[in-house]
Write a protein that holds these residues in place. Structure first.
Motif, mmCIF file in Angstrom:
data_model
loop_
_atom_site.group_PDB
_atom_site.id
_atom_site.type_symbol
_atom_site.label_atom_id
_atom_site.label_comp_id
_atom_site.label_asym_id
_atom_site.label_seq_id
_atom_site.Cartn_x
_atom_site.Cartn_y
_atom_site.Cartn_z
ATOM 1 N N THR A 17 0.715 -1.194 -0.076
ATOM 2 C CA THR A 17 0.124 0.060 -0.094
ATOM 3 C C THR A 17 0.851 1.097 0.077
ATOM 4 O OG1 THR A 17 -1.726 -1.098 1.064
ATOM 5 C CG2 THR A 17 -1.666 1.171 1.161
ATOM 6 N N GLY A 18 1.828 1.159 0.809
ATOM 7 C CA GLY A 18 2.902 2.167 0.791
ATOM 8 C C GLY A 18 3.483 2.694 -0.334
ATOM 9 N N LEU A 19 3.886 1.385 -1.340
ATOM 10 C CA LEU A 19 4.509 1.588 -2.449
ATOM 11 C C LEU A 19 3.571 2.111 -3.554
ATOM 12 C CD1 LEU A 19 7.154 0.935 -4.394
ATOM 13 C CD2 LEU A 19 5.995 -1.323 -4.401
ATOM 14 N N PHE A 20 2.395 1.790 -3.323
ATOM 15 C CA PHE A 20 1.248 2.093 -4.514
ATOM 16 C C PHE A 20 1.232 3.716 -4.183
ATOM 17 C CE2 PHE A 20 -3.255 3.248 -5.485
ATOM 18 C CZ PHE A 20 -3.052 2.897 -6.908
ATOM 19 N N ILE A 21 1.114 4.073 -2.941
ATOM 20 C CA ILE A 21 0.735 5.537 -2.618
ATOM 21 C C ILE A 21 1.929 6.267 -3.058
ATOM 22 C CG2 ILE A 21 0.492 7.305 -0.654
ATOM 23 C CD1 ILE A 21 -1.224 5.105 0.536
ATOM 24 N N LEU A 22 3.289 5.839 -2.765
ATOM 25 C CA LEU A 22 4.433 6.425 -3.301
ATOM 26 C C LEU A 22 4.412 6.705 -4.840
ATOM 27 C CD1 LEU A 22 7.061 7.766 -2.569
ATOM 28 C CD2 LEU A 22 7.963 5.551 -2.861
ATOM 29 N N ARG A 23 3.945 5.602 -5.670
ATOM 30 C CA ARG A 23 4.014 5.614 -7.061
ATOM 31 C C ARG A 23 3.142 6.594 -7.399
ATOM 32 N NH1 ARG A 23 8.151 3.198 -10.212
ATOM 33 N NH2 ARG A 23 9.215 1.891 -8.922
ATOM 34 N N GLN A 24 1.780 6.487 -6.899
ATOM 35 C CA GLN A 24 0.761 7.445 -7.362
ATOM 36 C C GLN A 24 1.141 8.748 -7.461
ATOM 37 O OE1 GLN A 24 -1.933 5.858 -8.371
ATOM 38 N NE2 GLN A 24 -3.100 7.814 -8.948
ATOM 39 N N ARG A 25 1.834 9.142 -6.520
ATOM 40 C CA ARG A 25 2.250 10.572 -6.336
ATOM 41 C C ARG A 25 3.070 10.970 -7.702
ATOM 42 N NH1 ARG A 25 4.635 12.173 -0.916
ATOM 43 N NH2 ARG A 25 4.282 14.148 -1.604
ATOM 44 N N HIS A 26 4.030 10.209 -8.214
ATOM 45 C CA HIS A 26 4.730 10.486 -9.310
ATOM 46 C C HIS A 26 4.409 10.056 -10.552
ATOM 47 C CE1 HIS A 26 7.817 11.759 -6.496
ATOM 48 N NE2 HIS A 26 7.614 10.534 -5.794
ATOM 49 N N LEU A 68 9.121 -6.479 -4.265
ATOM 50 C CA LEU A 68 10.185 -6.006 -4.471
ATOM 51 C C LEU A 68 10.392 -5.609 -5.964
ATOM 52 C CD1 LEU A 68 12.465 -8.607 -2.431
ATOM 53 C CD2 LEU A 68 12.064 -6.038 -1.719
ATOM 54 N N HIS A 69 9.767 -6.429 -6.904
ATOM 55 C CA HIS A 69 9.916 -6.094 -8.465
ATOM 56 C C HIS A 69 9.455 -4.837 -8.642
ATOM 57 C CE1 HIS A 69 9.982 -6.366 -12.631
ATOM 58 N NE2 HIS A 69 8.623 -6.402 -12.687
ATOM 59 N N LEU A 70 8.271 -4.602 -8.220
ATOM 60 C CA LEU A 70 7.599 -3.338 -8.396
ATOM 61 C C LEU A 70 8.156 -2.118 -7.655
ATOM 62 C CD1 LEU A 70 3.855 -4.205 -7.354
ATOM 63 C CD2 LEU A 70 4.836 -3.845 -9.755
ATOM 64 N N ALA A 71 9.101 -2.152 -6.714
ATOM 65 C CA ALA A 71 9.721 -1.429 -5.950
ATOM 66 C C ALA A 71 11.010 -0.733 -6.743
ATOM 67 C CB ALA A 71 10.138 -1.719 -4.641
ATOM 68 N N SER A 72 11.583 -1.808 -7.606
ATOM 69 C CA SER A 72 12.790 -1.634 -8.146
ATOM 70 C C SER A 72 12.579 -1.041 -9.421
ATOM 71 C CB SER A 72 13.689 -3.019 -8.251
ATOM 72 O OG SER A 72 13.003 -3.969 -8.994
ATOM 73 N N GLU A 73 11.387 -1.026 -10.041
ATOM 74 C CA GLU A 73 11.048 -0.540 -11.387
ATOM 75 C C GLU A 73 11.108 1.065 -11.268
ATOM 76 O OE1 GLU A 73 7.195 -1.288 -12.395
ATOM 77 O OE2 GLU A 73 7.881 -3.238 -13.137
ATOM 78 N N PRO A 74 12.049 1.482 -12.474
ATOM 79 C CA PRO A 74 12.231 2.917 -12.399
ATOM 80 C C PRO A 74 10.924 3.671 -12.726
ATOM 81 C CG PRO A 74 13.088 1.707 -14.435
ATOM 82 C CD PRO A 74 12.761 0.823 -13.515
ATOM 83 N N TYR A 75 10.802 5.094 -12.568
ATOM 84 C CA TYR A 75 9.874 5.562 -12.795
ATOM 85 C C TYR A 75 9.677 5.803 -14.506
ATOM 86 C CZ TYR A 75 9.262 6.742 -8.057
ATOM 87 O OH TYR A 75 8.797 6.607 -6.494
#
Length: 83
Positions: A17-26, A68-75
């Motif tokens: 959930t935290g990763l999704f919220i962080l990605r959603q901001r960018h 971990l895979h989703l967290a390591s993807e570049p923006y």
């Protein structure tokens, strides 16, 4: 929390959930992988609490690697900002 499966499922869900919220901001990430992880947390927790420990561990570890895979993807680069 009654078992280790409860704790691991909740921690994995909070991390996702935290990763999704962080990605959603960018950027605008696809929702499907995050929903898959959430469903695996529910199923893995249920299996772990009802006698399917090996299957639960396998599912939760696979979901952790997907996180971990989703967290390591570049923006993604926005083509409109490059001009």
């Amino acid at each position: 929390m009654e078992s280790i499966f409860d704790a691991f499922s909740i921690m994995l869900f909070l991390a996702t959930t935290g990763l999704f919220i962080l990605r959603q901001r960018h950027e605008s990430p696809p929702l499907a992988p995050y929903l898959v992880i959430a469903l695996v947390c529910v199923v893995g927790n249920w299996l772990g609490n009802n006698g399917g420990g090996v299957a639960a561990v396998g599912l939760l570890v696979a979901a952790a690697f997907l996180t971990l895979h989703l967290a390591s993807e570049p923006y993604r680069e926005d083509p409109e900002e490059q001009n």
